[in-house]
Design a protein around this motif. Structure first.
Motif, PDB file in Angstrom:
ATOM      1  N   ILE A 199     -22.963  53.778 -59.624  1.00 46.41           N
ATOM      2  CA  ILE A 199     -22.113  54.689 -59.478  1.00 46.41           C
ATOM      3  C   ILE A 199     -21.377  54.699 -57.798  1.00 46.41           C
ATOM      4  CG2 ILE A 199     -21.084  57.023 -60.146  1.00 46.41           C
ATOM      5  CD1 ILE A 199     -21.959  55.225 -62.505  1.00 46.41           C
ATOM      6  N   HIS A 200     -20.032  54.495 -57.818  1.00 44.93           N
ATOM      7  CA  HIS A 200     -19.305  54.400 -56.543  1.00 44.93           C
ATOM      8  C   HIS A 200     -18.376  55.288 -56.876  1.00 44.93           C
ATOM      9  CE1 HIS A 200     -21.868  50.630 -55.538  1.00 44.93           C
ATOM     10  NE2 HIS A 200     -21.474  50.499 -56.198  1.00 44.93           N
ATOM     11  N   PHE A 201     -17.834  56.603 -56.101  1.00 48.89           N
ATOM     12  CA  PHE A 201     -17.016  57.363 -55.932  1.00 48.89           C
ATOM     13  C   PHE A 201     -16.361  57.763 -53.947  1.00 48.89           C
ATOM     14  CE2 PHE A 201     -15.917  60.766 -58.394  1.00 48.89           C
ATOM     15  CZ  PHE A 201     -14.558  61.285 -58.267  1.00 48.89           C
ATOM     16  N   TYR A 202     -15.527  56.910 -53.796  1.00 48.13           N
ATOM     17  CA  TYR A 202     -15.195  57.266 -52.554  1.00 48.13           C
ATOM     18  C   TYR A 202     -13.919  58.130 -52.301  1.00 48.13           C
ATOM     19  CZ  TYR A 202     -17.355  52.863 -52.634  1.00 48.13           C
ATOM     20  OH  TYR A 202     -18.295  51.684 -51.518  1.00 48.13           O
ATOM     21  N   ILE A 203     -13.542  58.444 -51.430  1.00 47.90           N
ATOM     22  CA  ILE A 203     -12.291  59.209 -51.105  1.00 47.90           C
ATOM     23  C   ILE A 203     -11.575  58.280 -50.524  1.00 47.90           C
ATOM     24  CG2 ILE A 203     -13.026  60.652 -49.082  1.00 47.90           C
ATOM     25  CD1 ILE A 203     -11.847  63.050 -50.006  1.00 47.90           C
ATOM     26  N   GLY A 204      -9.827  58.265 -50.522  1.00 46.76           N
ATOM     27  CA  GLY A 204      -9.233  56.818 -50.122  1.00 46.76           C
ATOM     28  C   GLY A 204      -7.923  57.804 -49.530  1.00 46.76           C
ATOM     29  N   PHE A 205      -7.853  57.335 -48.275  1.00 49.67           N
ATOM     30  CA  PHE A 205      -7.030  57.785 -47.392  1.00 49.67           C
ATOM     31  C   PHE A 205      -5.473  56.211 -47.157  1.00 49.67           C
ATOM     32  CE2 PHE A 205      -9.995  60.025 -46.501  1.00 49.67           C
ATOM     33  CZ  PHE A 205      -9.027  61.558 -46.295  1.00 49.67           C
ATOM     34  N   PRO A 206      -4.794  56.002 -47.524  1.00 48.88           N
ATOM     35  CA  PRO A 206      -3.081  54.591 -47.675  1.00 48.88           C
ATOM     36  C   PRO A 206      -2.875  54.143 -46.399  1.00 48.88           C
ATOM     37  CG  PRO A 206      -2.792  56.778 -48.507  1.00 48.88           C
ATOM     38  CD  PRO A 206      -3.955  57.617 -48.667  1.00 48.88           C
ATOM     39  N   PHE A 207      -3.387  55.256 -45.054  1.00 52.52           N
ATOM     40  CA  PHE A 207      -3.290  54.456 -43.988  1.00 52.52           C
ATOM     41  C   PHE A 207      -3.486  55.252 -43.046  1.00 52.52           C
ATOM     42  CE2 PHE A 207       0.802  57.405 -45.186  1.00 52.52           C
ATOM     43  CZ  PHE A 207       0.786  57.795 -44.003  1.00 52.52           C
ATOM     44  N   ASP A 208      -3.747  55.605 -41.897  1.00 57.26           N
ATOM     45  CA  ASP A 208      -4.834  55.529 -40.717  1.00 57.26           C
ATOM     46  C   ASP A 208      -3.360  56.623 -40.153  1.00 57.26           C
ATOM     47  OD1 ASP A 208      -6.082  56.939 -38.655  1.00 57.26           O
ATOM     48  OD2 ASP A 208      -7.013  55.688 -37.943  1.00 57.26           O
ATOM     49  N   PRO A 209      -3.122  57.737 -39.839  1.00 56.07           N
ATOM     50  CA  PRO A 209      -2.047  58.247 -39.022  1.00 56.07           C
ATOM     51  C   PRO A 209      -1.955  58.548 -37.187  1.00 56.07           C
ATOM     52  CG  PRO A 209      -2.594  59.476 -40.559  1.00 56.07           C
ATOM     53  CD  PRO A 209      -3.415  58.537 -40.755  1.00 56.07           C
ATOM     54  N   THR A 210      -3.388  58.597 -37.025  1.00 58.05           N
ATOM     55  CA  THR A 210      -3.870  58.238 -35.795  1.00 58.05           C
ATOM     56  C   THR A 210      -3.664  57.154 -34.744  1.00 58.05           C
ATOM     57  OG1 THR A 210      -6.134  58.001 -35.802  1.00 58.05           O
ATOM     58  CG2 THR A 210      -5.874  60.400 -36.712  1.00 58.05           C
TER      59      THR A 210
END
Length: 350
Positions: A199-210
């Motif tokens: 089981i793999h559960f990630y939190i994802g962000f589409p781009f890096d605003p920094t």
């Protein structure tokens, strides 16, 4: 290895749909601006900073509202749909009604609460390996409900299950503790639902605003810097359970430079003459012209290219009024979506 033609076409259609809906609401001039007296009153304090940059404050307010709508569309629709295209995944929701009262064991529930308490008090640092070792056990204890959870992206392989929660790059303050608890209980529930799979559960962000686009690659990321920019992100999440920018898109596709390809597709379609090109493709009288063919190629509409290339064979089979009417439909509906029903009917004659 680049994206496949079907993937490029589906992503292109998502881009077209997004642009069509946003053009419909774009504030063309100040005549239809919404009344915003409080906004205008507060902006008076910034008039010196806006001077030379913003000539029409009411239009600026309307444009800001429009941009917020674009942010919502990207966050709630575009990113999620593109992610599904890349990984052949889907959105999944798990509620207590669907799971019944046997989602997780009481012991798993206790483990989750202990992990959250230890992270909240900084007794321990987030550690994905240690947390999974505690969660993924066949505890002999009563079964209880888990927190309702969803996965914006979900796919199941032969030996594993992967869930990803897509987040905006500026999540609300205090949101991370709740997200961590939801993901922990979600992993525990998935472990019981799929007992023989990883089981793999990630939190994802589409781009890096920094990222500084003048100094860095816009598709790149600095995970330490980005996670540190979100309140309590590093307090609750191990960097191994986060996927950011190019890392996220490459993970979904299983290939390198995927974010670059997505941006190339967007840039090829999102031009100042988009509406002119879009109307050209909706004009059935243009179907046998070189301009029409070139536009289909430019926008990766490979299914329609096959219809055009086999026009003679298709026309020879249009022996009923219903088929003729289907053939004469425009290739896009009112929302900019490709007319797949028309294509699926006509391709039978190719």
């Amino acid at each position: 290895m680049p994206l496949s033609k079907p993937q490029k076409q589906k992503i292109s259609i998502e881009v077209i749909k997004t642009l069509v809906t946003r053009f419909e609401s774009f504030p063309e001039d100040a005549s239809n601006n919404r009344n915003a007296p409080f906004h205008e009153a507060f902006l008076n304090a910034f008039s010196d900073k806006l001077q030379g940059k913003v000539s029409d404050v009411p239009f600026f307010i309307s444009l800001s509202s429009w941009l917020q709508g674009l942010n919502t569309t990207l966050g709630q629709t575009f990113f999620e749909n593109v992610a599904h295209i890349l990984c052949n995944g889907e959105k999944r929701e798990y509620t207590s009604k669907k799971l019944g009262n046997s989602a997780i064991t009481q012991k798993q529930k206790d483990v989750v609460n202990r992990i959250i308490t230890d992270l909240s008090t900084s007794t321990v640092l987030p550690n994905l390996v240690n947390e999974n070792a505690l969660l993924y056990q066949a505890y002999n204890s009563p079964l209880v409900n888990a927190i309702d959870f969803s996965a914006d992206v979900f796919f199941e392989d032969a030996n594993s299950v992967t869930a990803i929660e897509l987040k905006s790059v500026r999540p609300n303050s205090g949101e991370m503790r709740g997200e961590k608890m939801k993901i922990l209980e979600g992993k525990a529930a998935l472990y019981r639902l799929f007992p023989n799979k990883d089981i793999h559960f990630y939190i994802g962000f589409p781009f890096d605003p920094t990222v500084n686009p003048t100094k860095e690659n816009v598709t790149g990321y600095d995970k330490t810097r980005f996670l540190g920019s979100i309140i309590n992100m590093s307090k609750y999440f191990d960097s191994k359970e986060t996927l950011i920018a190019g890392e996220l898109w490459d993970f979904l596709s299983g290939m390198k430079n995927t974010m670059e390809e997505i941006l190339e597709i967007i840039n090829a379609i999102s031009t100042v003459d988009f509406l002119k090109k879009y109307q050209l493709l909706k004009d059935n009288t243009m179907r046998n012209t070189s301009e029409y063919d070139m536009q289909l190629q430019e926008w990766n509409l490979f299914s329609e290219i096959s219809i055009v290339d086999n026009n003679s064979a298709i026309q020879a089979n249009l022996n009923t009024a219903p088929l003729t009417r289907i053939f004469n439909k425009t290739i896009f509906d009112s929302k900019g979506d490709y007319n797949w029903d028309r294509y699926n009917t006509l391709k039978a004659f190719i």
